[in-house]
Write a protein that holds these residues in place. Sequence first.
Motif, mmCIF file in Angstrom:
data_model
loop_
_atom_site.group_PDB
_atom_site.id
_atom_site.type_symbol
_atom_site.label_atom_id
_atom_site.label_comp_id
_atom_site.label_asym_id
_atom_site.label_seq_id
_atom_site.Cartn_x
_atom_site.Cartn_y
_atom_site.Cartn_z
ATOM 1 N N ALA A 43 32.843 34.965 53.495
ATOM 2 C CA ALA A 43 31.574 34.580 52.869
ATOM 3 C C ALA A 43 31.767 33.285 52.103
ATOM 4 O O ALA A 43 32.886 32.937 51.704
ATOM 5 N N LEU A 44 30.675 32.577 51.905
ATOM 6 C CA LEU A 44 30.709 31.349 51.116
ATOM 7 C C LEU A 44 30.655 31.704 49.633
ATOM 8 O O LEU A 44 29.844 32.533 49.213
ATOM 9 N N ALA A 45 31.528 31.098 48.854
ATOM 10 C CA ALA A 45 31.554 31.357 47.416
ATOM 11 C C ALA A 45 30.222 30.966 46.781
ATOM 12 O O ALA A 45 29.747 29.847 46.943
ATOM 13 N N ASP A 46 29.622 31.901 46.048
ATOM 14 C CA ASP A 46 28.329 31.692 45.417
ATOM 15 C C ASP A 46 28.332 32.416 44.071
ATOM 16 O O ASP A 46 28.339 33.645 44.036
ATOM 17 N N PRO A 47 28.342 31.680 42.963
ATOM 18 C CA PRO A 47 28.392 32.337 41.662
ATOM 19 C C PRO A 47 27.144 33.148 41.338
ATOM 20 O O PRO A 47 27.151 33.939 40.391
ATOM 21 N N ASP A 48 26.091 32.981 42.117
ATOM 22 C CA ASP A 48 24.861 33.749 41.888
ATOM 23 C C ASP A 48 24.792 35.018 42.730
ATOM 24 O O ASP A 48 23.795 35.735 42.688
ATOM 25 N N ALA A 49 25.844 35.296 43.497
ATOM 26 C CA ALA A 49 25.843 36.472 44.358
ATOM 27 C C ALA A 49 27.257 37.037 44.421
ATOM 28 O O ALA A 49 28.234 36.355 44.102
ATOM 29 N N VAL A 50 27.347 38.292 44.834
ATOM 30 C CA VAL A 50 28.649 38.927 45.053
ATOM 31 C C VAL A 50 28.654 39.449 46.492
ATOM 32 O O VAL A 50 28.294 40.595 46.754
ATOM 33 N N PRO A 51 29.023 38.604 47.448
ATOM 34 C CA PRO A 51 28.972 39.013 48.847
ATOM 35 C C PRO A 51 30.016 40.070 49.166
ATOM 36 O O PRO A 51 31.066 40.148 48.527
ATOM 37 N N THR A 52 29.735 40.879 50.165
ATOM 38 C CA THR A 52 30.704 41.844 50.674
ATOM 39 C C THR A 52 31.578 41.130 51.687
ATOM 40 O O THR A 52 31.119 40.752 52.769
ATOM 41 N N ALA A 53 32.818 40.900 51.336
ATOM 42 C CA ALA A 53 33.724 40.119 52.178
ATOM 43 C C ALA A 53 35.137 40.282 51.656
ATOM 44 O O ALA A 53 35.359 40.806 50.558
ATOM 45 N N ASP A 54 36.109 39.819 52.453
ATOM 46 C CA ASP A 54 37.501 39.813 52.008
ATOM 47 C C ASP A 54 38.104 38.417 52.063
ATOM 48 O O ASP A 54 39.316 38.261 51.873
ATOM 49 N N ALA A 55 37.277 37.424 52.312
ATOM 50 C CA ALA A 55 37.682 36.027 52.202
ATOM 51 C C ALA A 55 36.492 35.253 51.654
ATOM 52 O O ALA A 55 35.359 35.447 52.097
ATOM 53 N N LEU A 56 36.768 34.415 50.667
ATOM 54 C CA LEU A 56 35.715 33.660 50.010
ATOM 55 C C LEU A 56 35.992 32.181 50.206
ATOM 56 O O LEU A 56 36.995 31.654 49.725
ATOM 57 N N LEU A 57 35.126 31.507 50.943
ATOM 58 C CA LEU A 57 35.306 30.093 51.275
ATOM 59 C C LEU A 57 34.650 29.243 50.193
ATOM 60 O O LEU A 57 33.498 29.463 49.824
ATOM 61 N N LEU A 58 35.400 28.255 49.707
ATOM 62 C CA LEU A 58 34.912 27.371 48.652
ATOM 63 C C LEU A 58 34.801 25.956 49.192
ATOM 64 O O LEU A 58 35.752 25.427 49.768
ATOM 65 N N ASP A 59 33.623 25.337 49.004
ATOM 66 C CA ASP A 59 33.408 23.995 49.553
ATOM 67 C C ASP A 59 32.781 23.042 48.548
ATOM 68 O O ASP A 59 32.241 22.015 48.926
ATOM 69 N N ARG A 60 32.874 23.364 47.264
ATOM 70 C CA ARG A 60 32.287 22.460 46.266
ATOM 71 C C ARG A 60 33.033 22.566 44.946
ATOM 72 O O ARG A 60 33.506 23.634 44.561
#
Length: 222
Positions: A53-70
């Motif tokens: 999932a894409l890292a988003d401080p406004d959400a808590v996605p269900t995932a086991d890898a968090l991609l950061l692009d900013r």
Amino acid sequence: MFWFREQYGRAELAFTDGSSDLAPPDRGLREIPAAFGVERVAIMRQVHGAAVALADPDAVPTADALLLDRPGVAAVVRVADCVPVVLADATAPLGAVVHAGRVGMAEGVIAAAVGALRDRGAQQVRAWIGPHACGSCYEVPEAMAHEVDALVPGTAATTSWGTHSLDLGAGVAAQLRALDVAHTAVGGCTIEDERFHSYRRQGAAAGRFGAVLALREAGDAA
């Protein structure tokens, strides 16, 4: 709060020690913005799978890898025996944090995270493998050891007392090599080392430690 910290290209990463529980709400998460010079923190709901999932401080996605692009956001992975992995690209503001437990590793979460970075243009990905339960301690049934090793060769191991076990760190390292990703093993067994939280050692009372990734603007000091 941080016992290992390193910068790579436009990425900064750290593995926390066990003194700051990263299960929200907690002191550890609140300290991250000031420690990394970011505004907000992104976490995920980890479920032992292979979703990215894409890292988003406004959400808590269900995932086991968090991609950061900013820049401006720190991505966090939390563990208590599983393998925390940080991925970063040297040439672009791209990275990821990965929760590689027994199931997620076998299902391909490492390949999924690396693939997601390369799909976004990453060309020089490097990985850091954090502290986790080692093969000398992580005892499992014989059938499970054979099953995981069939999916990720090299993962089966033997405990220090002679029973079947899994070396998840060795499995993650083998997967990274197959993906042509250089890696650094930060080291430390969570079951043996009381600096770290360990579900195997502490049971349901175990907290979580983890890894943090932040990206920098082009031109920022390394």
